[in-house]
Design a protein around this motif. Structure first.
Motif, PDB file in Angstrom:
ATOM      1  N   VAL A 103      -7.755  -6.966  -3.323  1.00 54.95           N
ATOM      2  CA  VAL A 103      -7.809  -5.783  -2.235  1.00 54.95           C
ATOM      3  C   VAL A 103      -8.795  -5.754  -1.043  1.00 54.95           C
ATOM      4  O   VAL A 103      -8.423  -5.378  -0.030  1.00 54.95           O
ATOM      5  CB  VAL A 103      -7.835  -4.422  -2.794  1.00 54.95           C
ATOM      6  CG1 VAL A 103      -7.692  -3.108  -2.317  1.00 54.95           C
ATOM      7  CG2 VAL A 103      -6.652  -4.471  -4.029  1.00 54.95           C
ATOM      8  N   TRP A 104      -9.869  -6.289  -1.524  1.00 52.89           N
ATOM      9  CA  TRP A 104     -11.043  -6.229  -0.490  1.00 52.89           C
ATOM     10  C   TRP A 104     -10.505  -6.593   0.847  1.00 52.89           C
ATOM     11  O   TRP A 104     -11.155  -5.965   1.787  1.00 52.89           O
ATOM     12  CB  TRP A 104     -12.348  -7.088  -1.331  1.00 52.89           C
ATOM     13  CG  TRP A 104     -13.382  -7.211  -0.365  1.00 52.89           C
ATOM     14  CD1 TRP A 104     -14.101  -7.827   0.089  1.00 52.89           C
ATOM     15  CD2 TRP A 104     -14.350  -5.923  -0.217  1.00 52.89           C
ATOM     16  NE1 TRP A 104     -15.330  -7.532   0.747  1.00 52.89           N
ATOM     17  CE2 TRP A 104     -15.439  -6.440   0.374  1.00 52.89           C
ATOM     18  CE3 TRP A 104     -14.278  -4.736  -0.790  1.00 52.89           C
ATOM     19  CZ2 TRP A 104     -16.629  -5.602   0.731  1.00 52.89           C
ATOM     20  CZ3 TRP A 104     -15.513  -3.808  -0.516  1.00 52.89           C
ATOM     21  CH2 TRP A 104     -16.441  -4.218   0.448  1.00 52.89           C
TER      22      TRP A 104
ATOM     23  N   LEU B  97     -13.526   0.134  -5.114  1.00 55.47           N
ATOM     24  CA  LEU B  97     -12.583  -0.521  -5.900  1.00 55.47           C
ATOM     25  C   LEU B  97     -13.376  -0.576  -7.412  1.00 55.47           C
ATOM     26  O   LEU B  97     -14.361  -1.033  -7.468  1.00 55.47           O
ATOM     27  CB  LEU B  97     -12.271  -1.727  -5.287  1.00 55.47           C
ATOM     28  CG  LEU B  97     -11.783  -1.699  -3.854  1.00 55.47           C
ATOM     29  CD1 LEU B  97     -11.711  -3.269  -3.454  1.00 55.47           C
ATOM     30  CD2 LEU B  97     -10.542  -0.893  -3.762  1.00 55.47           C
ATOM     31  N   GLU B  98     -12.429  -0.588  -8.487  1.00 58.92           N
ATOM     32  CA  GLU B  98     -13.023  -0.362  -9.824  1.00 58.92           C
ATOM     33  C   GLU B  98     -12.130  -0.935 -10.963  1.00 58.92           C
ATOM     34  O   GLU B  98     -11.187  -0.160 -11.013  1.00 58.92           O
ATOM     35  CB  GLU B  98     -13.699   0.957 -10.240  1.00 58.92           C
ATOM     36  CG  GLU B  98     -14.113   1.109 -11.832  1.00 58.92           C
ATOM     37  CD  GLU B  98     -14.699   2.461 -12.134  1.00 58.92           C
ATOM     38  OE1 GLU B  98     -15.470   2.480 -12.589  1.00 58.92           O
ATOM     39  OE2 GLU B  98     -14.089   3.370 -11.237  1.00 58.92           O
ATOM     40  N   GLU B  99     -12.374  -2.178 -11.385  1.00 55.01           N
ATOM     41  CA  GLU B  99     -11.381  -2.758 -12.369  1.00 55.01           C
ATOM     42  C   GLU B  99     -11.740  -1.928 -13.568  1.00 55.01           C
ATOM     43  O   GLU B  99     -12.825  -1.744 -14.195  1.00 55.01           O
ATOM     44  CB  GLU B  99     -11.765  -4.237 -12.584  1.00 55.01           C
ATOM     45  CG  GLU B  99     -11.492  -4.985 -11.042  1.00 55.01           C
ATOM     46  CD  GLU B  99     -11.655  -6.371 -11.394  1.00 55.01           C
ATOM     47  OE1 GLU B  99     -12.255  -7.082 -12.356  1.00 55.01           O
ATOM     48  OE2 GLU B  99     -11.745  -7.152 -10.269  1.00 55.01           O
ATOM     49  N   LEU B 100     -10.512  -1.706 -14.302  1.00 52.77           N
ATOM     50  CA  LEU B 100     -10.608  -0.877 -15.450  1.00 52.77           C
ATOM     51  C   LEU B 100      -9.879  -1.848 -16.657  1.00 52.77           C
ATOM     52  O   LEU B 100      -9.228  -2.810 -16.373  1.00 52.77           O
ATOM     53  CB  LEU B 100      -9.784   0.117 -15.299  1.00 52.77           C
ATOM     54  CG  LEU B 100     -10.130   1.287 -14.287  1.00 52.77           C
ATOM     55  CD1 LEU B 100      -9.162   2.336 -14.226  1.00 52.77           C
ATOM     56  CD2 LEU B 100     -11.478   1.851 -14.655  1.00 52.77           C
TER      57      LEU B 100
ATOM     58  N   LEU C 121      -2.103  -0.374   1.221  1.00 51.38           N
ATOM     59  CA  LEU C 121      -3.110  -1.094   0.806  1.00 51.38           C
ATOM     60  C   LEU C 121      -2.942  -1.902  -0.409  1.00 51.38           C
ATOM     61  O   LEU C 121      -2.528  -3.230  -0.349  1.00 51.38           O
ATOM     62  CB  LEU C 121      -4.062  -0.393   0.631  1.00 51.38           C
ATOM     63  CG  LEU C 121      -5.444  -1.171   0.063  1.00 51.38           C
ATOM     64  CD1 LEU C 121      -6.052  -2.168   1.021  1.00 51.38           C
ATOM     65  CD2 LEU C 121      -6.749  -0.141  -0.217  1.00 51.38           C
ATOM     66  N   VAL C 122      -2.024  -1.299  -1.477  1.00 52.14           N
ATOM     67  CA  VAL C 122      -1.712  -1.865  -2.712  1.00 52.14           C
ATOM     68  C   VAL C 122      -0.346  -2.904  -2.156  1.00 52.14           C
ATOM     69  O   VAL C 122      -0.608  -3.868  -2.758  1.00 52.14           O
ATOM     70  CB  VAL C 122      -1.379  -0.739  -3.723  1.00 52.14           C
ATOM     71  CG1 VAL C 122      -0.481  -1.385  -4.871  1.00 52.14           C
ATOM     72  CG2 VAL C 122      -2.639   0.062  -4.161  1.00 52.14           C
TER      73      VAL C 122
END
Length: 169
Positions: free
Chosen positions: A34-35, A118-121, A159-160
Motif C-alpha cells: 500500500v505504501w 498502516l498496521e499488519e495484523l 487505495l485498497v
C-alpha cells in the motif's frame, strides 16, 4: 492492542474545528503493498476522485519523502502541504502524515494534519487508518456532516483497490 496516530498537541482530536477518522481492515495486503500508493501523490487522482493536480515542489522528485513540500487540490481547496511524519514500512508498521493549509482570510483559511497508519495484523490482515484534524471556519462548517467521512472512506477503498490491482504509479 492497535497503534494510534501521533498528533501534534494543537491538532489533538476533540480540540479542533473538525475531525474525521476512517479505517479498513483487509486481507492479503501488506504495508509495503500500500505504501507506494500513499507516497506517490500524483497517482492519488487515479484512484481517488477528491484529489487532483498534485505537484512536487522540489524539482526532480517523483514521490513524497520526509519534510517534502507538495501541492494538491482536494474537496475544492488548493492545499499547500509538507510531510511531517514519514516512517516507511518496517516490522509491519508504516506512518505518513502531512500538514496542509489553504491560505485565505479568516472565512477561507483551512489548516489540517492528515495522517495515515498502516498496521499488519495477525491472520494476514492489514489495517489502514486515516485521520484528519482541521482548524478554520471551512472545517467548522463541515463538522457534523459526513463530507470528510464519506470522502476519506472513498479514498481508503480506492487505495485498497489500487494496491490489489497493482495500479501503475
Amino acid at each position: 492492542m492497535l497503534n494510534e496516530i501521533n498528533w501534534p498537541v494543537e491538532y489533538l482530536p476533540g480540540t479542533t474545528d473538525n475531525f474525521a477518522s476512517n479505517e479498513v481492515i483487509v486481507k492479503d495486503l501488506k504495508a509495503v503493498d500500500v505504501w507506494p500508493y500513499l507516497t506517490h501523490a500524483t497517482v492519488w487522482e487515479k484512484y481517488y476522485s477528491n484529489s487532483s493536480d498534485a505537484q512536487y515542489k522540489e524539482e526532480g522528485k517523483d514521490e513524497l519523502y520526509p519534510n517534502a513540500p507538495f501541492f494538491f487540490k482536494t474537496f475544492g481547496f488548493p492545499i499547500d502541504a509538507e510531510i511531517v511524519e514519514f516512517e516507511a514500512p518496517k516490522n509491519g508498521i508504516a506512518r505518513i502524515a502531512w500538514h496542509g493549509w489553504a491560505e485565505g482570510d479568516a472565512d477561507h483559511r483551512l489548516d489540517v494534519i492528515h495522517a495515515w497508519l498502516l498496521e499488519e495484523l495477525p491472520g494476514n490482515r492489514l489495517r489502514i487508518l486515516t485521520q484528519e484534524s482541521q482548524i478554520g471556519k471551512p472545517a467548522a462548517e463541515m463538522a457534523g456532516t459526513n463530507t470528510m467521512i464519506d470522502g476519506h472512506q472513498s479514498w481508503l477503498y480506492g487505495l485498497v483497490k489500487a494496491a490489489q490491482e497493482k495500479l501503475e504509479y
